[in-house]
Write a protein that holds these residues in place. Sequence first.
Motif, mmCIF file in Angstrom:
data_model
loop_
_atom_site.group_PDB
_atom_site.id
_atom_site.type_symbol
_atom_site.label_atom_id
_atom_site.label_comp_id
_atom_site.label_asym_id
_atom_site.label_seq_id
_atom_site.Cartn_x
_atom_site.Cartn_y
_atom_site.Cartn_z
ATOM 1 N N VAL A 49 59.741 35.613 61.209
ATOM 2 C CA VAL A 49 60.346 36.802 60.572
ATOM 3 C C VAL A 49 59.903 36.857 59.023
ATOM 4 N N SER A 50 59.603 35.993 58.446
ATOM 5 C CA SER A 50 59.015 35.947 57.202
ATOM 6 C C SER A 50 57.571 36.513 57.040
ATOM 7 N N GLY A 51 56.771 36.192 58.167
ATOM 8 C CA GLY A 51 55.523 36.903 58.232
ATOM 9 C C GLY A 51 55.784 38.377 58.708
ATOM 10 N N LEU A 52 56.663 38.883 59.564
ATOM 11 C CA LEU A 52 56.813 40.095 59.709
ATOM 12 C C LEU A 52 57.572 40.995 58.521
ATOM 13 N N ASP A 53 58.155 40.433 57.721
ATOM 14 C CA ASP A 53 58.600 40.825 56.381
ATOM 15 C C ASP A 53 57.534 41.250 55.375
ATOM 16 N N ILE A 54 56.468 40.369 55.401
ATOM 17 C CA ILE A 54 55.283 40.702 54.584
ATOM 18 C C ILE A 54 54.685 42.068 54.950
ATOM 19 N N VAL A 55 54.538 42.286 56.460
ATOM 20 C CA VAL A 55 53.977 43.513 56.765
ATOM 21 C C VAL A 55 54.881 44.859 56.606
ATOM 22 N N THR A 163 65.097 15.833 66.153
ATOM 23 C CA THR A 163 65.226 15.382 64.559
ATOM 24 C C THR A 163 63.940 15.232 63.963
ATOM 25 N N ARG A 164 63.018 14.631 64.636
ATOM 26 C CA ARG A 164 61.543 14.534 63.701
ATOM 27 C C ARG A 164 60.951 16.062 63.585
ATOM 28 N N PHE A 165 61.222 16.493 64.855
ATOM 29 C CA PHE A 165 60.484 17.991 64.567
ATOM 30 C C PHE A 165 61.396 18.922 63.753
ATOM 31 N N TYR A 166 62.760 18.429 63.510
ATOM 32 C CA TYR A 166 63.285 19.522 62.444
ATOM 33 C C TYR A 166 62.671 19.174 61.070
ATOM 34 N N TYR A 167 62.552 17.834 60.650
ATOM 35 C CA TYR A 167 62.149 17.654 59.459
ATOM 36 C C TYR A 167 60.647 18.151 59.044
ATOM 37 N N PHE A 168 59.832 18.073 60.342
ATOM 38 C CA PHE A 168 58.404 18.706 60.321
ATOM 39 C C PHE A 168 58.549 20.285 60.269
ATOM 40 N N ALA A 169 59.483 20.885 60.757
ATOM 41 C CA ALA A 169 59.321 22.236 60.732
ATOM 42 C C ALA A 169 60.113 22.620 59.306
ATOM 43 N N LEU A 170 61.069 21.825 58.817
ATOM 44 C CA LEU A 170 61.674 22.171 57.445
ATOM 45 C C LEU A 170 60.299 22.071 56.246
ATOM 46 N N VAL A 171 59.524 20.950 56.288
ATOM 47 C CA VAL A 171 58.583 21.121 55.677
ATOM 48 C C VAL A 171 57.577 22.418 55.538
ATOM 49 N N CYS A 172 57.250 22.439 56.843
ATOM 50 C CA CYS A 172 56.510 23.698 57.284
ATOM 51 C C CYS A 172 56.994 25.187 56.605
ATOM 52 N N THR A 173 58.339 25.097 56.934
ATOM 53 C CA THR A 173 59.067 26.263 56.320
ATOM 54 C C THR A 173 59.039 26.597 54.782
ATOM 55 N N VAL A 174 59.111 25.450 54.027
ATOM 56 C CA VAL A 174 59.309 25.466 52.681
ATOM 57 C C VAL A 174 57.933 26.042 52.254
ATOM 58 N N PHE A 176 55.520 27.686 53.668
ATOM 59 C CA PHE A 176 55.561 29.160 53.988
ATOM 60 C C PHE A 176 56.185 29.894 53.165
ATOM 61 N N LEU A 177 57.504 29.679 52.913
ATOM 62 C CA LEU A 177 58.152 30.291 52.020
ATOM 63 C C LEU A 177 57.622 30.270 50.359
ATOM 64 N N VAL A 178 56.979 29.206 50.133
ATOM 65 C CA VAL A 178 56.638 29.180 48.721
ATOM 66 C C VAL A 178 55.307 29.962 48.462
ATOM 67 N N ALA A 179 54.563 29.955 49.673
ATOM 68 C CA ALA A 179 53.247 30.651 49.512
ATOM 69 C C ALA A 179 53.565 32.181 49.793
ATOM 70 N N LYS A 180 54.628 32.697 50.461
ATOM 71 C CA LYS A 180 55.205 34.143 50.294
ATOM 72 C C LYS A 180 55.701 34.454 49.095
#
Length: 268
Positions: A49-55, A163-174, A176-180
């Motif tokens: 949704v952050s991607g959609l927000d850009i456009v 649980t492992r995927f949650y932390y992986f996704a959390l890092v990715c989310t941060v 992407f949000l910083v890049a945005k």
Amino acid sequence: MKNSVLRLGKDSIWKLIAAAVVLLLPLIFLGSDYLVLVCCFILIYIIAVSGLDIVFGYCGQISLGHAAFYAIGAYGSGLLHNNFHIPVILTMILSSILAAAIGALLAWPASKLVFHFLSLATIAFGEIVYLLISHSPSGITGNYNGMFSDSVNLFGLKINTNTRFYYFALVCTVLFLVAKTFLVNSRTGRAFIAIRENSHAANGMGINVRKYKVIAFATSAFYTAFAGAMYMHLVKYISPDTFMYSQSVLFLTMLLFGGTASLMGPIV
């Protein structure tokens, strides 16, 4: 002055509490793997949704075909890994780059369209991708049977639990949000906003409207495709039903409810 310092102190405390809660969520939900899975989906949707927000939120270009980019990321990553045995983390990036390139190609002719004409074009694109994955040549995507793939393997660490995927996704989310944040506060982000407010005035000020619309679509496609690749390797199975038109409507609904043109909107 004293009140300002106190206010800043309170804001910092609340931010630290929020960060602590986010980091400890899997421990809070210990014993409920399903709730951790829901949190993983939340993080995936935040990126999409952050991607959609850009456009849409910043550049003012309505899109009702983002399920197509979600599908390109998911199927692209799965096919590259299954057929060429490329590490999953690389296939996720490669499929997102592919989606960004396709998004740029779509935006080049569509940049002249506005309002419902643009939305119809993006709906058509979404339907074309849906038909392609459900009736693929030689059944490469598994068609309506779907396809399976593996978990993310990060430097030898198999991310095969929620649980492992949650932390992986959390890092990715941060990330992407910083890049945005950097993007929307840059010269490019200001050009997006100018186009959203009045494309004719932006063009008159020397802004290359078509160029920035293409950049917005390509960036948005990258975000959403990466989210799709994350979905693929979390669930490890996908089928065309996940990428129907209703998925694009869901993305847009999330954005409208949370608030457009903001960092917190997609998170909400």
